[in-house]
Design an enzyme around this catalytic site. Structure first.
Site, PDB file in Angstrom:
ATOM      1  CD  GLU A   7      11.711  -4.650   3.156  1.00  0.00           C
ATOM      2  OE1 GLU A   7      11.252  -3.554   2.788  1.00  0.00           O
ATOM      3  OE2 GLU A   7      11.048  -5.705   3.197  1.00  0.00           O
ATOM      4  CG  ASP A   8      10.744  -0.568   4.850  1.00  0.00           C
ATOM      5  OD1 ASP A   8      10.846  -1.810   4.759  1.00  0.00           O
ATOM      6  OD2 ASP A   8       9.661  -0.005   5.081  1.00  0.00           O
ATOM      7  CG  ASP A  63       9.037  -6.489  12.719  1.00  0.00           C
ATOM      8  OD1 ASP A  63       9.306  -7.229  13.678  1.00  0.00           O
ATOM      9  OD2 ASP A  63       8.243  -5.543  12.808  1.00  0.00           O
ATOM     10  CG  PHE A 107       5.411   0.548  14.744  1.00  0.00           C
ATOM     11  CD1 PHE A 107       5.293  -0.690  14.139  1.00  0.00           C
ATOM     12  CD2 PHE A 107       5.021   1.673  14.043  1.00  0.00           C
ATOM     13  CE1 PHE A 107       4.776  -0.812  12.857  1.00  0.00           C
ATOM     14  CE2 PHE A 107       4.500   1.568  12.760  1.00  0.00           C
ATOM     15  CZ  PHE A 107       4.376   0.319  12.159  1.00  0.00           C
ATOM     16  NE  ARG A 157       3.674   4.912   2.651  1.00  0.00           N
ATOM     17  CZ  ARG A 157       4.119   3.677   2.901  1.00  0.00           C
ATOM     18  NH1 ARG A 157       5.402   3.494   3.110  1.00  0.00           N
ATOM     19  NH2 ARG A 157       3.275   2.655   2.946  1.00  0.00           N
TER      20      ARG A 157
END
Length: 223
Positions: free
Chosen positions: A137-138, A141, A190, A203
């Site tokens: 996973e990136d 959160d 963010f 991206r």
């Protein structure tokens, strides 16, 4: 005494201002949309290599299925897979790796709902039965998305399931979930780049950067 691997990560402090954009190569089309560079590309690569070594040393005894969470996880997934394959080729212990992909929807703009939707359906999920799964996973959160994904995957009875996340965000909305392997713990900002997006933009940025308000406005979804 062996340390808890969930606590092995690089912590970026809340008061860390980041690096000036002027010190790095930033695509011109994003120069006015970013505040700072939070994690430079070279540091990302070095940390991913260390994660690969940790994963290889702990999990190389059995075949493993790497499950990439699209779209944001694809760069981390690709680099981690390359480094695991390199370790497998150059060490006395080889690990059979299978690769698969799952695409989820949980973000709208810069907010996560935690509720997941498997884009394209769940038709391929029965294939994970009796396999050792490493979810790649990136970013974690609130933790709700990953918690829901784990609950979903466990219904298909994998042999084992672990999670590697490049980033974990410190946020007051967190449910305190911790992946098995973490690259960096970051402040509640963010971030974009290294395949992390804002409404599909950024991206193509190699560094992990903090987006500014101008960037959010420019690339925000129009009603």
């Amino acid at each position: 005494m062996e340390s808890d691997r969930t606590e092995n990560y690089i912590k970026i402090a809340d008061d860390f201002a980041g690096f000036s954009l002027d010190m790095f190569c930033i695509p011109k089309h994003y120069e006015n949309d970013l505040k700072t560079v939070l994690i430079p590309s070279g540091i990302i690569q070095d940390r991913v290599e260390k994660l690969a070594r940790d994963i290889f040393s702990e999990l190389a005894s059995e075949p493993m299925l790497l499950l990439c969470v699209l779209k944001g996880g694809y760069r981390f997934f690709a680099d981690l897979t390359d480094k695991l394959q390199l370790l497998s080729r150059n060490s006395g212990q080889s690990i059979p790796l299978a690769l698969d992909f799952i695409r989820l929807s949980s973000y709208v703009g810069d907010k996560t709902s935690g509720k997941i939707n498997v884009v394209g359906g769940e038709a391929s999920l029965p294939n994970i039965a009796d396999k050792n799964i490493l979810i790649v996973e990136d970013i974690i959160d609130t933790g709700l998305t990953m918690q829901n994904l784990l609950e979903l995957l466990r219904q298909y009875r994998p042999k084992s399931i672990r999670v590697a996340s490049l980033l974990v965000k410190r946020t007051p909305n967190s449910n305190k979930y911790r992946p098995d392997y973490t690259g960096f713990e970051i402040p509640d900002k963010f971030v974009v780049g290294y395949a992390l997006d804002y409404n599909e933009y950024f991206r193509d940025l190699n560094h992990i950067c903090v987006i500014n308000e101008s960037g959010k406005l420019k690339y925000g979804k129009k009603s």
